[in-house]
Scaffold this motif. Sequence first.
Motif, PDB file in Angstrom:
ATOM      1  N   HIS A  68       1.169 -11.813   0.473  1.00  0.00           N
ATOM      2  CA  HIS A  68       1.824 -10.501   0.388  1.00  0.00           C
ATOM      3  C   HIS A  68       2.283 -10.038   1.759  1.00  0.00           C
ATOM      4  O   HIS A  68       1.867 -10.579   2.782  1.00  0.00           O
ATOM      5  CB  HIS A  68       0.847  -9.458  -0.181  1.00  0.00           C
ATOM      6  CG  HIS A  68       0.588  -9.651  -1.638  1.00  0.00           C
ATOM      7  ND1 HIS A  68       1.196  -8.890  -2.607  1.00  0.00           N
ATOM      8  CD2 HIS A  68      -0.196 -10.548  -2.290  1.00  0.00           C
ATOM      9  CE1 HIS A  68       0.786  -9.306  -3.800  1.00  0.00           C
ATOM     10  NE2 HIS A  68      -0.062 -10.314  -3.639  1.00  0.00           N
ATOM     11  N   CYS A  69       3.173  -9.005   1.750  1.00  0.00           N
ATOM     12  CA  CYS A  69       3.552  -8.337   2.997  1.00  0.00           C
ATOM     13  C   CYS A  69       2.981  -6.929   2.968  1.00  0.00           C
ATOM     14  O   CYS A  69       2.965  -6.279   1.927  1.00  0.00           O
ATOM     15  CB  CYS A  69       5.071  -8.237   3.128  1.00  0.00           C
ATOM     16  SG  CYS A  69       5.882  -9.831   3.129  1.00  0.00           S
ATOM     17  N   ARG A 117      -1.507  -0.103  -3.536  1.00  0.00           N
ATOM     18  CA  ARG A 117      -0.130  -0.593  -3.500  1.00  0.00           C
ATOM     19  C   ARG A 117      -0.011  -1.959  -4.181  1.00  0.00           C
ATOM     20  O   ARG A 117       0.864  -2.179  -5.008  1.00  0.00           O
ATOM     21  CB  ARG A 117       0.349  -0.681  -2.047  1.00  0.00           C
ATOM     22  CG  ARG A 117       1.826  -1.005  -1.899  1.00  0.00           C
ATOM     23  CD  ARG A 117       2.301  -0.795  -0.475  1.00  0.00           C
ATOM     24  NE  ARG A 117       1.401  -1.420   0.497  1.00  0.00           N
ATOM     25  CZ  ARG A 117       1.337  -2.726   0.709  1.00  0.00           C
ATOM     26  NH1 ARG A 117       2.106  -3.546   0.037  1.00  0.00           N
ATOM     27  NH2 ARG A 117       0.485  -3.223   1.593  1.00  0.00           N
ATOM     28  N   GLU A 118      -0.928  -2.877  -3.850  1.00  0.00           N
ATOM     29  CA  GLU A 118      -0.821  -4.219  -4.432  1.00  0.00           C
ATOM     30  C   GLU A 118      -1.194  -4.226  -5.915  1.00  0.00           C
ATOM     31  O   GLU A 118      -0.656  -5.008  -6.685  1.00  0.00           O
ATOM     32  CB  GLU A 118      -1.686  -5.217  -3.656  1.00  0.00           C
ATOM     33  CG  GLU A 118      -1.316  -5.372  -2.180  1.00  0.00           C
ATOM     34  CD  GLU A 118       0.086  -5.933  -1.935  1.00  0.00           C
ATOM     35  OE1 GLU A 118       0.885  -5.999  -2.884  1.00  0.00           O
ATOM     36  OE2 GLU A 118       0.377  -6.291  -0.780  1.00  0.00           O
ATOM     37  N   HIS A 150       4.262 -10.468  -6.232  1.00  0.00           N
ATOM     38  CA  HIS A 150       5.387  -9.759  -6.874  1.00  0.00           C
ATOM     39  C   HIS A 150       6.402 -10.731  -7.488  1.00  0.00           C
ATOM     40  O   HIS A 150       6.045 -11.851  -7.811  1.00  0.00           O
ATOM     41  CB  HIS A 150       6.027  -8.786  -5.877  1.00  0.00           C
ATOM     42  CG  HIS A 150       4.986  -7.959  -5.173  1.00  0.00           C
ATOM     43  ND1 HIS A 150       4.425  -6.839  -5.732  1.00  0.00           N
ATOM     44  CD2 HIS A 150       4.345  -8.143  -3.973  1.00  0.00           C
ATOM     45  CE1 HIS A 150       3.502  -6.349  -4.898  1.00  0.00           C
ATOM     46  NE2 HIS A 150       3.430  -7.130  -3.833  1.00  0.00           N
ATOM     47  N   GLU A 190       9.761  -7.728  -0.271  1.00  0.00           N
ATOM     48  CA  GLU A 190       8.517  -8.496  -0.142  1.00  0.00           C
ATOM     49  C   GLU A 190       8.538  -9.740  -1.024  1.00  0.00           C
ATOM     50  O   GLU A 190       8.096 -10.811  -0.621  1.00  0.00           O
ATOM     51  CB  GLU A 190       7.319  -7.597  -0.507  1.00  0.00           C
ATOM     52  CG  GLU A 190       5.974  -8.308  -0.408  1.00  0.00           C
ATOM     53  CD  GLU A 190       4.789  -7.435  -0.839  1.00  0.00           C
ATOM     54  OE1 GLU A 190       4.997  -6.234  -1.106  1.00  0.00           O
ATOM     55  OE2 GLU A 190       3.669  -7.967  -0.918  1.00  0.00           O
TER      56      GLU A 190
END
Length: 447
Positions: A296-297, A331-332, A228, A243
């Motif tokens: 990522h989280c 989501r990612e 992100h 994140e």
Amino acid sequence: MVTLLLSLVIIYQGERYEIPEVSGYVNVADLQEVIGFSTRWDREKKFLYIKKNMELKLMPDNTFFEAGKEVYQLSKPMKLIEGKLMLHRETLPELLSLLTGEEFFEKGGTIYAGRNVNVLGVDIEEKKGVTKVKIKIKGNLRFYYEGKDTLWKLTIFDAVPTPGMVLIPKGFVKKVKMEEKENYILFTFVIKDGNKDVDVRKDKDAIIFEVKEREKREIKTIVIDAGHGGKDPGAIGPSGLKEKYVTLDVAKKLAAILKRKGFNIIMTRTDDTFIPLKERTRIADEARADLFISIHCNAVPKRKKKEVKKGVEVYFLSAAKTDWERAVEARENSSIEFEKTNSVPVPELEYILWDLAQNIFLEESSELAIAIQEELCKTTGLYNRGVKQANFYVLRLNYMPAVLVEIGFISNPHEAKLLKSSSFREKIAEGIARGIERFIREYEKKY
Ligand SMILES: [Zn+2]
């Protein structure tokens, strides 16, 4: 002596020709009228040159002849009888095939011109530890190959080989076989030992099957991708932790550790900037990096806010199999919605083709994922949710093993607190670095 006066029938380009034959021999001049080649007779050296698609060079009473730069042998030599150059009917299919590039064959005493020959010959050469099988072709033929260790198969579609081609194994090619099928030919190669690199490619006028000693592969350049950034915050924790900040800091800490260990590090971003997913893979592919680590989280979907999940997941690229994997994938990948110009999702088919082509790195990616998953959990004490697979845009890399690390749940209040702590993020970076090093030790043992 009894001389048999017969005639030879040739079917060529749909026409039927009859030419006189004496004891199996026919006059080159008669053949010339049927096939339409040019001839040149070198009276002094006694060379006959015949030329159409290719030039042949023959001598009377000599079974050897040249075609192009190759030397071939006839079962019966050309004869000079009463001032006429004569060829034996037995030798015509081979000679005419070479001369015209069309396939001639004999059946029941008649000579036919068949389909156009487009596989002209096979050379196997051995040079400086590289064995090169050169399959000379005419036109653009599609091919497909597969193999592993010592056994490799190469299929060439719509291929018509020159009749009577001889294949002589050499170098790393221990055995070679060619089979003619309905509309393709199949080469089978048996390679010496299983530890060689095989490369198959289209060259100018040839398909090349090359075998060489496996190169020592070293991992030097690692791309670290902080998930992100900029207008794309990623997931947001209960206390507002974004994140994009966590991933950037872990990425920087990981880069520092790996740099100290002597690796060359490339980061897809070093500040709070938005980088499209495609740009991230382009950076890695262009640098010809050896590994790609995306950080990522994790988070539970907004509509399932009450669900508490915890722990670490490391993903490698493949089709998602479970609902959870599909949810994380969605989501990612949703970062793509921030890309104004490039919001068209990659079609499923393109992904499948990509996937198949990259099989070798898939296996290595899964090994890298396992090593990071285990070392990260050991170092941080975070719960081990196991290695997962999903179709992430950011993992579609062409030249290297690639994984995506979900370092913990930002949606889980306890883990969000940990992710907010700089010293805990240092531990995460340490765990990932240990996983990478463990993978490299195992990887370099293999090559
Ligand atoms: Zn993310």
